[in-house]
Design a protein around this motif. Structure first.
Motif, PDB file in Angstrom:
ATOM      1  N   LEU A 127     -31.288   1.205  -4.953  1.00  0.00           N
ATOM      2  CA  LEU A 127     -31.615  -0.137  -4.496  1.00  0.00           C
ATOM      3  C   LEU A 127     -30.557  -0.564  -3.492  1.00  0.00           C
ATOM      4  O   LEU A 127     -29.356  -0.455  -3.750  1.00  0.00           O
ATOM      5  CB  LEU A 127     -31.635  -1.126  -5.671  1.00  0.00           C
ATOM      6  CG  LEU A 127     -32.091  -2.546  -5.334  1.00  0.00           C
ATOM      7  CD1 LEU A 127     -33.612  -2.570  -5.137  1.00  0.00           C
ATOM      8  CD2 LEU A 127     -31.703  -3.519  -6.459  1.00  0.00           C
ATOM      9  N   ALA A 128     -31.012  -1.039  -2.337  1.00  0.00           N
ATOM     10  CA  ALA A 128     -30.100  -1.429  -1.263  1.00  0.00           C
ATOM     11  C   ALA A 128     -30.602  -2.711  -0.601  1.00  0.00           C
ATOM     12  O   ALA A 128     -31.780  -3.069  -0.745  1.00  0.00           O
ATOM     13  CB  ALA A 128     -29.997  -0.309  -0.225  1.00  0.00           C
ATOM     14  N   PRO A 129     -29.732  -3.424   0.124  1.00  0.00           N
ATOM     15  CA  PRO A 129     -30.185  -4.604   0.875  1.00  0.00           C
ATOM     16  C   PRO A 129     -31.329  -4.222   1.812  1.00  0.00           C
ATOM     17  O   PRO A 129     -31.298  -3.162   2.449  1.00  0.00           O
ATOM     18  CB  PRO A 129     -28.944  -5.027   1.648  1.00  0.00           C
ATOM     19  CG  PRO A 129     -27.801  -4.537   0.806  1.00  0.00           C
ATOM     20  CD  PRO A 129     -28.275  -3.237   0.238  1.00  0.00           C
ATOM     21  N   LYS A 130     -32.325  -5.052   1.872  1.00  0.00           N
ATOM     22  CA  LYS A 130     -33.524  -4.744   2.642  1.00  0.00           C
ATOM     23  C   LYS A 130     -33.190  -4.464   4.103  1.00  0.00           C
ATOM     24  O   LYS A 130     -32.504  -5.233   4.765  1.00  0.00           O
ATOM     25  CB  LYS A 130     -34.519  -5.897   2.550  1.00  0.00           C
ATOM     26  CG  LYS A 130     -35.915  -5.544   3.037  1.00  0.00           C
ATOM     27  CD  LYS A 130     -36.915  -6.609   2.664  1.00  0.00           C
ATOM     28  CE  LYS A 130     -38.338  -6.193   3.041  1.00  0.00           C
ATOM     29  NZ  LYS A 130     -39.336  -7.204   2.620  1.00  0.00           N
ATOM     30  N   GLY A 131     -33.675  -3.330   4.601  1.00  0.00           N
ATOM     31  CA  GLY A 131     -33.497  -2.959   5.999  1.00  0.00           C
ATOM     32  C   GLY A 131     -32.175  -2.307   6.341  1.00  0.00           C
ATOM     33  O   GLY A 131     -31.984  -1.854   7.475  1.00  0.00           O
TER      34      GLY A 131
END
Length: 275
Positions: A127-131
């Motif tokens: 899971l990572a910050p969007k974009g």
């Protein structure tokens, strides 16, 4: 004649002891007291967590309640975490009778406790910050958060090494809350554990985080059980199969993971059924 009677008495005692060993202390205690003590996390959204109404809820909570109901028992939930969910089953006597805490059935864990058949099917992702991450290869040189006392942290380290980093930066956190807060505060650039748990925490801040890449592992969840109590293991397995057979499982699943839920996650596998 007397010696014959003694032999008969000894044989009877051995038979009773053998029968008791087959039944097992957990099965006997549960059937006598009609109480099942279940270890469940309270930080694993959406498996076991405290909701906005201060209620302890989740998929695992609902499954534990249904198993207890099928066995004619009252459920007594106990909080466990990644460091206690196995040890609570190993004490003498065990502190809990079963553990539903998004726990992957691994051979190394099977050396310490027993497991039910698989009751949930998941896999590990990032899971990572969007974009922010367009290619999973970018994770190789990032600081990644994961979970202490789980196979997730081992899977992440091995995956990053395969991407070419011999000394990956992976930080273990004691619980899901601490891991997610590390991501939100920027102390790590991504986190990795079972995808449904990541979905649960991402849903708390809609639109800010996203799952990236394919599964890096298969994570079949089993219900943790005390070692060497086949009667108790069978009772739990039969209850899980009956829950699936009459459609109750899918009702519980859709409540937490269906298309209209907060954590949509398609069901792609079937529970093992015995004739």
């Amino acid at each position: 004649m007397r010696s014959f009677k003694i032999m008969v008495l000894v044989a009877a005692m051995l038979t009773m002891a053998a029968a008791s060993a087959v039944a097992g202390p957990t099965y006997d205690r549960v059937m006598q007291n009609k109480v099942i003590r279940a270890g469940i996390t309270n930080q694993g959204i959406p498996f076991g967590f405290i909701n906005d109404s201060n209620e302890w809820v989740g998929f695992d909570m609902d499954m534990a309640k249904e198993i207890a109901k099928r066995l004619g028992c009252k459920l007594e939930p106990t909080v466990v975490n990644n460091n206690t969910r196995i040890s609570f089953l190993q004490t003498d006597p065990p502190k809990v009778d079963m553990v539903l805490s998004n726990m992957t059935h691994k051979r190394i864990r099977d050396e310490k406790i027993d497991f039910s058949i698989t009751y949930f099917f998941d896999g590990q992702k990032f899971l990572a910050p969007k974009g922010k991450v367009t290619d999973p290869k970018q994770f190789a040189n990032m600081k990644i958060g994961s979970m202490q006392g789980t196979t997730s942290i081992i899977n992440v380290e091995n995956y990053l090494k395969k991407l070419g980093n011999p000394n990956p930066k992976v930080i273990g956190y004691e619980g899901e809350v601490a891991m997610f807060e590390a991501l939100r505060s920027g102390r790590v650039q991504a986190i990795s554990t079972d995808s449904t748990l990541l979905l649960g925490y991402a849903a708390k801040v809609p639109g800010k985080y996203e799952l990236v890449g394919d599964f890096i592992s298969d994570e079949p969840y089993g219900i943790g059980l005390p070692q060497d109590d086949s009667a108790w293991r069978d009772a739990v397995n039969f209850a899980v199969q009956d829950i699936w057979k009459d459609g109750t499982y899918k009702t519980i699943y859709n409540k937490w993971f269906g298309p209209d839920s907060d954590y949509p996650f398609p069901l792609t596998e079937k529970i093992e059924m015995w004739p």
